[in-house]
Design an enzyme around this catalytic site. Structure first.
Site, short mmCIF file in Angstrom:
data_model
loop_
_atom_site.label_atom_id
_atom_site.label_comp_id
_atom_site.label_asym_id
_atom_site.label_seq_id
_atom_site.Cartn_x
_atom_site.Cartn_y
_atom_site.Cartn_z
N PRO A 1 -1.00 1.93 1.48
CA PRO A 1 -0.13 3.60 2.49
C PRO A 1 0.52 3.88 0.85
O PRO A 1 1.78 3.64 0.27
CB PRO A 1 0.38 3.38 3.53
CG PRO A 1 0.18 2.65 4.00
CD PRO A 1 -0.47 1.21 2.98
N CYS A 2 0.18 4.76 0.97
CA CYS A 2 0.92 5.28 -0.75
C CYS A 2 1.51 6.72 -1.14
O CYS A 2 1.46 7.28 -1.45
CB CYS A 2 -0.23 5.80 -1.67
SG CYS A 2 -1.42 6.70 -0.86
#
EC number: 2.1.1.37
Length: 363
Positions: free
Chosen positions: A69-70
């Protein structure tokens, strides 16, 4: 292969097309995991927090792929380097160590290469827990691989069997006669959505459920099930009608501008934007059904024929096709959850190019 933070299966879909099979997929979100299972099978999917997967449960594999996840790196967020989601790459590294693959692939937002986490990842390779791997990295645009969408992403390939180059583009921006030999022009939105009904028949998903991982979830849906309309206000329709292909909020007359846009005469150029038939879409995000969030208006608009204008945002089905998912891909979840899966996915044309490149290196 092993797919971590697998989402609905965008990365797996491309690698399967390149000849891989999946030994393990890990995805926490129950709706995304259900979509993944509906398309690739449930037996190898773990719908759990990756931190709970012990090293003993990780099978050996030739390749590990994934997109931690970014949100903390995203230009749309607060860019908080302390965001705990930024640390999930450490769990990715832990699974890589347990699986001992010949190659691993990380996909992330473009600014990941400038993040402290990327510096720490390089340190793990330079003498830490991933010593022995060589890194190749850079930015790839999905449109350069036949996807009808401009989507720029960071791709990192780690290999312990010799360096693996990033895949060469197959497509380029411009007319065919102006491109280097061997390149095709970028695909326009026409190639994906021109044949679909201009006016969707419904605003709701069918009322069906299927059980995955011991719990019922909405679905399975496919094809025109996802061709969902909305009920815009009269004011919204008047705004949509003013926007030509390639245009946006700056095409609206002053009396139709909300106060926030009147007071911000520059920036956010793509909002209330309309796609073009002859060009790829801009990045499909998770709220593609809201024109105020980006360039998401249907590309059909003719200056001299108001009756030939399609004044609506793209549908879930259209968004999935612009993300390069096949027409018969199967989806689970609510409208909002499916939109989130579509917007967060790796376009299949890009993942297929990566899969082919990795398969060639393994051979």
């Amino acid at each position: 292969m092993i797919d971590l933070f697998a989402g609905c299966g965008g990365m797996t879909g491309g690698f399967v097309a390149a000849g891989f099979s999946t030994a393990l997929a890990v995805e926490l979100n129950p709706y995304a995991a259900a979509t993944y299972a509906a398309n690739f099978g449930e037996d190898h999917v773990r719908q759990v927090d990756i931190a709970t997967v012990s090293a003993a449960e990780v099978p050996r594999a030739d390749v590990v792929v994934g997109g931690p996840p970014c949100q903390g790196f995203s230009s749309l967020g607060s860019r908080n380097i302390g965001d705990p989601r930024n640390q999930l790459w450490r769990e990715y590294v832990r699974v890589v160590r347990a699986a001992n693959p010949k190659i691993f692939v990380i996909e992330n937002v473009d600014r990941f290469l400038r993040s402290p986490e990327f510096a720490l990842l390089r340190a793990e390779v330079d003498g830490g827990s991933l010593a022995g791997y060589e890194l190749t990295y850079g930015h790839l645009n999905a449109a350069d691989y036949g996807v009808a969408q401009r989507r720029r992403r960071t791709i990192i390939i780690g290999s312990r069997i010799g360096p693996v180059a990033l895949p060469e583009p197959t497509h380029g921006r411009g007319e065919q006669d102006a491109l280097p030999v061997g390149l095709l022009p970028w695909a326009g939105t026409r190639t994906r959505i021109a044949e679909l009904p201009e006016r969707p028949d419904t605003t709701e998903l069918p009322r069906i459920t299927t059980t995955f991982f011991g719990r019922p979830v909405p679905g399975v849906f496919s094809g025109l099930d996802l061709h969902l309309g909305r009920r815009p206000t009269e004011l919204s329709l008047r705004r949509y009608d003013c926007v030509p292909p390639g245009g946006g909020r700056f095409d609206l007359p002053t009396e139709l501008l909300p106060r926030c846009w009147r007071e911000k005469p520059s920036g956010t150029t793509d909002v209330m934007g309309r796609m073009r038939w002859d060009a790829p879409s801009l990045t499909i995000r998770t709220e593609f059904f809201k024109p105020e969030k980006g360039q998401y208006l249907h590309p059909q608009w003719e200056a001299d024929e108001p009756m030939r204008r399609v004044n609506r945002p793209i549908t879930h089905y259209e968004a999935s096709l612009l993300q390069d998912f096949p027409a018969d891909f199967r989806w689970c979840g609510t409208k909002a959850e499916i939109a989130r899966q579509i917007g967060n996915a790796v376009p299949l044309g890009l993942s297929r190019a990566l899969g082919n490149q990795v398969a060639a290196a393994l051979r």
